[in-house]
Scaffold this motif. Structure first.
Motif, PDB file in Angstrom:
ATOM      1  N   GLU A 189      -4.913  -2.310 -12.872  1.00 55.67           N
ATOM      2  CA  GLU A 189      -4.598  -3.517 -12.105  1.00 55.67           C
ATOM      3  C   GLU A 189      -5.007  -4.687 -12.979  1.00 55.67           C
ATOM      4  OE1 GLU A 189      -5.978  -3.447  -7.898  1.00 55.67           O
ATOM      5  OE2 GLU A 189      -6.609  -5.490  -8.319  1.00 55.67           O
ATOM      6  N   MET A 201       0.828  -1.188   0.000  1.00 58.50           N
ATOM      7  CA  MET A 201       0.000   0.000   0.000  1.00 58.50           C
ATOM      8  C   MET A 201       0.872   1.251   0.000  1.00 58.50           C
ATOM      9  SD  MET A 201      -2.814  -1.384  -0.355  1.00 58.50           S
ATOM     10  CE  MET A 201      -3.637   0.186  -0.528  1.00 58.50           C
ATOM     11  N   SER A 212       2.996  -5.535  -4.598  1.00 53.04           N
ATOM     12  CA  SER A 212       2.992  -5.879  -3.185  1.00 53.04           C
ATOM     13  C   SER A 212       4.009  -7.012  -3.093  1.00 53.04           C
ATOM     14  CB  SER A 212       1.612  -6.352  -2.744  1.00 53.04           C
ATOM     15  OG  SER A 212       1.731  -7.003  -1.494  1.00 53.04           O
ATOM     16  N   LEU A 265      -2.058 -13.488  -0.394  1.00 56.11           N
ATOM     17  CA  LEU A 265      -1.952 -14.393  -1.540  1.00 56.11           C
ATOM     18  C   LEU A 265      -0.487 -14.510  -1.939  1.00 56.11           C
ATOM     19  CD1 LEU A 265      -1.610 -12.478  -4.508  1.00 56.11           C
ATOM     20  CD2 LEU A 265      -3.661 -11.598  -3.452  1.00 56.11           C
ATOM     21  N   VAL A 302       5.786  -8.070   4.990  1.00 53.40           N
ATOM     22  CA  VAL A 302       4.859  -7.138   4.361  1.00 53.40           C
ATOM     23  C   VAL A 302       5.705  -6.042   3.711  1.00 53.40           C
ATOM     24  CG1 VAL A 302       3.043  -5.422   4.742  1.00 53.40           C
ATOM     25  CG2 VAL A 302       2.976  -7.590   5.969  1.00 53.40           C
ATOM     26  N   GLY A 303       5.580  -5.887   2.398  1.00 48.70           N
ATOM     27  CA  GLY A 303       6.395  -4.874   1.730  1.00 48.70           C
ATOM     28  C   GLY A 303       5.872  -4.565   0.350  1.00 48.70           C
ATOM     29  N   SER A 320      -6.643  -0.805  -2.105  1.00 46.84           N
ATOM     30  CA  SER A 320      -6.301   0.283  -3.036  1.00 46.84           C
ATOM     31  C   SER A 320      -7.499   1.214  -3.174  1.00 46.84           C
ATOM     32  CB  SER A 320      -5.937  -0.280  -4.417  1.00 46.84           C
ATOM     33  OG  SER A 320      -4.886  -1.207  -4.297  1.00 46.84           O
ATOM     34  N   THR A 353       4.813  -8.448  -0.559  1.00 49.79           N
ATOM     35  CA  THR A 353       4.205  -9.367   0.419  1.00 49.79           C
ATOM     36  C   THR A 353       3.763 -10.659  -0.267  1.00 49.79           C
ATOM     37  OG1 THR A 353       3.256  -7.381   1.433  1.00 49.79           O
ATOM     38  CG2 THR A 353       2.309  -9.485   2.109  1.00 49.79           C
ATOM     39  N   LYS A 354       3.423 -10.554  -1.534  1.00 51.92           N
ATOM     40  CA  LYS A 354       2.789 -11.656  -2.243  1.00 51.92           C
ATOM     41  C   LYS A 354       3.849 -12.519  -2.949  1.00 51.92           C
ATOM     42  CE  LYS A 354      -0.865  -9.370  -0.833  1.00 51.92           C
ATOM     43  NZ  LYS A 354      -1.562  -8.390  -1.662  1.00 51.92           N
ATOM     44  N   ASP A 394      -0.450  -2.042 -11.368  1.00 53.78           N
ATOM     45  CA  ASP A 394      -0.267  -2.912 -10.210  1.00 53.78           C
ATOM     46  C   ASP A 394      -0.072  -4.334 -10.735  1.00 53.78           C
ATOM     47  OD1 ASP A 394      -0.548  -4.590  -7.982  1.00 53.78           O
ATOM     48  OD2 ASP A 394      -1.922  -3.210  -6.966  1.00 53.78           O
ATOM     49  N   TYR A 440      -8.223  -3.909  -6.093  1.00 54.84           N
ATOM     50  CA  TYR A 440      -8.026  -4.458  -4.750  1.00 54.84           C
ATOM     51  C   TYR A 440      -8.701  -3.532  -3.724  1.00 54.84           C
ATOM     52  CZ  TYR A 440      -5.411  -5.315  -0.439  1.00 54.84           C
ATOM     53  OH  TYR A 440      -5.067  -5.533   0.846  1.00 54.84           O
ATOM     54  N   ASN A 494      -8.153  -7.882  -8.961  1.00 52.20           N
ATOM     55  CA  ASN A 494      -8.436  -8.603  -7.734  1.00 52.20           C
ATOM     56  C   ASN A 494      -9.865  -8.266  -7.306  1.00 52.20           C
ATOM     57  OD1 ASN A 494      -8.443  -9.591  -5.120  1.00 52.20           O
ATOM     58  ND2 ASN A 494      -6.624  -8.510  -4.457  1.00 52.20           N
ATOM     59  N   THR A 551       0.939  -7.019  -9.016  1.00 49.27           N
ATOM     60  CA  THR A 551       1.023  -7.952  -7.891  1.00 49.27           C
ATOM     61  C   THR A 551       0.587  -9.371  -8.236  1.00 49.27           C
ATOM     62  OG1 THR A 551       0.694  -6.162  -6.316  1.00 49.27           O
ATOM     63  CG2 THR A 551       0.128  -8.366  -5.556  1.00 49.27           C
ATOM     64  N   PHE A 552      -0.486  -9.515  -9.027  1.00 47.08           N
ATOM     65  CA  PHE A 552      -1.048 -10.844  -9.276  1.00 47.08           C
ATOM     66  C   PHE A 552      -0.163 -11.735 -10.150  1.00 47.08           C
ATOM     67  CE2 PHE A 552      -5.772 -11.522  -8.308  1.00 47.08           C
ATOM     68  CZ  PHE A 552      -5.611 -10.969  -7.057  1.00 47.08           C
TER      69      PHE A 552
HETATM   70  C1  LIG Z   1      -2.311  -7.253  -1.483  1.00 44.05           C
HETATM   71  C2  LIG Z   1      -2.387  -6.290  -2.584  1.00 44.05           C
HETATM   72  C3  LIG Z   1      -1.985  -4.965  -2.407  1.00 44.05           C
HETATM   73  C4  LIG Z   1      -1.505  -4.425  -1.069  1.00 44.05           C
HETATM   74  O1  LIG Z   1      -0.385  -5.065  -0.609  1.00 44.05           O
HETATM   75  P1  LIG Z   1       0.103  -5.022   0.915  1.00 44.05           P
HETATM   76  O2  LIG Z   1       1.361  -5.800   0.849  1.00 44.05           O
HETATM   77  O3  LIG Z   1      -0.949  -5.715   1.720  1.00 44.05           O
HETATM   78  O4  LIG Z   1       0.278  -3.621   1.307  1.00 44.05           O
HETATM   79  C5  LIG Z   1      -2.072  -4.111  -3.500  1.00 44.05           C
HETATM   80  N1  LIG Z   1      -2.521  -4.537  -4.692  1.00 44.05           N
HETATM   81  C6  LIG Z   1      -2.922  -5.810  -4.898  1.00 44.05           C
HETATM   82  C7  LIG Z   1      -3.408  -6.208  -6.246  1.00 44.05           C
HETATM   83  C8  LIG Z   1      -2.872  -6.725  -3.851  1.00 44.05           C
HETATM   84  O5  LIG Z   1      -3.290  -7.986  -4.052  1.00 44.05           O
END
Ligand SMILES: *Cc1c(COP(=O)(O)O)cnc(C)c1O
Length: 311
Positions: free
Chosen positions: A67, A1, A118, A250, A130-131, A27, A120-121, A96, A24, A71, A98-99
């Motif tokens: 995105e 985030m 993210s 995730l 968490v990052g 977001s 984190t994922k 984004d 998400y 999500n 992330t996925f």
């Molecule tokens: C989880 C997620 C985020 C936020 O990530 P954090 O690590 O929880 O801050 C942002 N965008 C997407 C698509 C996510 O799945």
């Protein structure tokens, strides 16, 4: 985030942000919260609706956020097409990613100015950090944003960076194996009587299949589906699962299941969820590294239990 917030930091009160209507939940809340505080104005649009997108771009936004896949509905947006439209409107494009992670999609090559992860994922991949990361196409943008991140103190801690770098070394084989299982799971769900609809761009009849095939290197390991079960059946299904843990987040080695309407996307509110198409029977899966057949057996036995409960 924080990585997303860093991208948003380029916006001033007179600037407009064009955001996806089905992003998400976090977001959505961050963007909405900043807009309510007057930090910028925002417009949530369905970016696959070309007319809506063109009209929104005519308002001259400073930044467009994409995105893809989204999500939790796995909607695919054509990054190169949006990038060229954004460029003509003099807007910057942030994606984004992330996925899919950089292993499966490279938005900078498709014309994006910023990529958000993210970490984190998938990048860390072990659910113990968490990052986030913000990557820029332009070096000067990167330097400016790095200086701002340092000033606001949102940079990650050394130990988290160490863990993330360790996790990153196995990113490619992890996501490849997870994606293989996800494909098999999508086929299982697609054929199961307790399932109404599967959202996975890897399925040939998925509306995002063609674009995903051209802009992605794979379909990833996230998918969602609408269950053909009432509340009681849904509860039985979820509580019967032995390998999928009911949890948010995730991209880790363990398989997870989430119920967006009461978890990740609860804060969006019923009306915004309805607009985005997130129903109460929607479930999202993050496929982990367990044996494919074990995951299939777990899901099909639990779905059968959910169906049996309703009969
Ligand atoms: C989880 C997620 C985020 C936020 O990530 P954090 O690590 O929880 O801050 C942002 N965008 C997407 C698509 C996510 O799945």
């Amino acid at each position: 985030m924080s990585a997303l917030d860093l991208a948003l930091s380029i916006l001033q009160p007179h600037d407009l942000l064009l955001a996806p209507h089905d992003c998400y939940g976090g977001s959505y809340r961050l963007i909405q919260g900043r807009a309510e505080r007057g930090h910028f104005s925002t417009l949530f649009v369905d970016q696959n609706n070309r007319t809506a997108l063109r009209e929104a771009l005519a308002l001259r936004p400073r930044l467009v956020l994409v995105e893809t896949p989204s999500n939790p509905l796995m909607r695919v947006v054509d990054i190169a097409a949006v990038a060229s439209m954004a460029k003509k409107a003099d807007a910057k494009l942030a994606v984004d990613n992330t996925f899919l992670s950089p292993a499966l999609q490279n938005p900078l090559r498709l014309g994006a100015d910023f990529v958000i992860h993210s970490t984190t994922k998938y990048l860390n991949g072990h659910s113990d950090v968490v990052g986030g990361a913000l990557v820029t196409a332009d070096r000067a943008d990167g330097e400016e944003l790095a200086a701002w991140a340092s000033l606001t103190g949102i940079t990650g801690s050394p130990f988290d960076a160490y863990l993330t770098l360790r996790g990153l070394r196995t990113l490619f084989p992890r996501i490849e194996a997870q994606q293989r299982s996800a494909t098999a799971i999508a086929d299982l769900l697609d054929a199961h009587p307790a399932v109404q609809k599967v959202f996975y761009p890897g399925l040939a009849r998925d509306p995002g299949h063609a674009i995903a095939s051209s802009q992605q290197k794979g379909f990833g390991a996230m998918l969602s589906f609408e269950a053909k079960l009432g509340e009681a059946g849904l509860r039985t299904f979820i509580s019967s699962l032995k390998l999928f843990t009911l949890a948010e987040s995730l991209g880790g080695v363990e398989s997870l299941i989430a119920h967006p309407a009461t978890m990740t996307h609860l804060g969006m509110g019923q009306a915004a969820r309805a607009t985005a198409g997130i129903s109460d029977s929607l479930l999202r899966l993050s496929v982990g590294l367990e044996e494919t057949q074990d995951l299939i057996d777990d899901l099909s036995e639990a779905l059968d239990a959910g169906l049996a409960h309703e009969r």
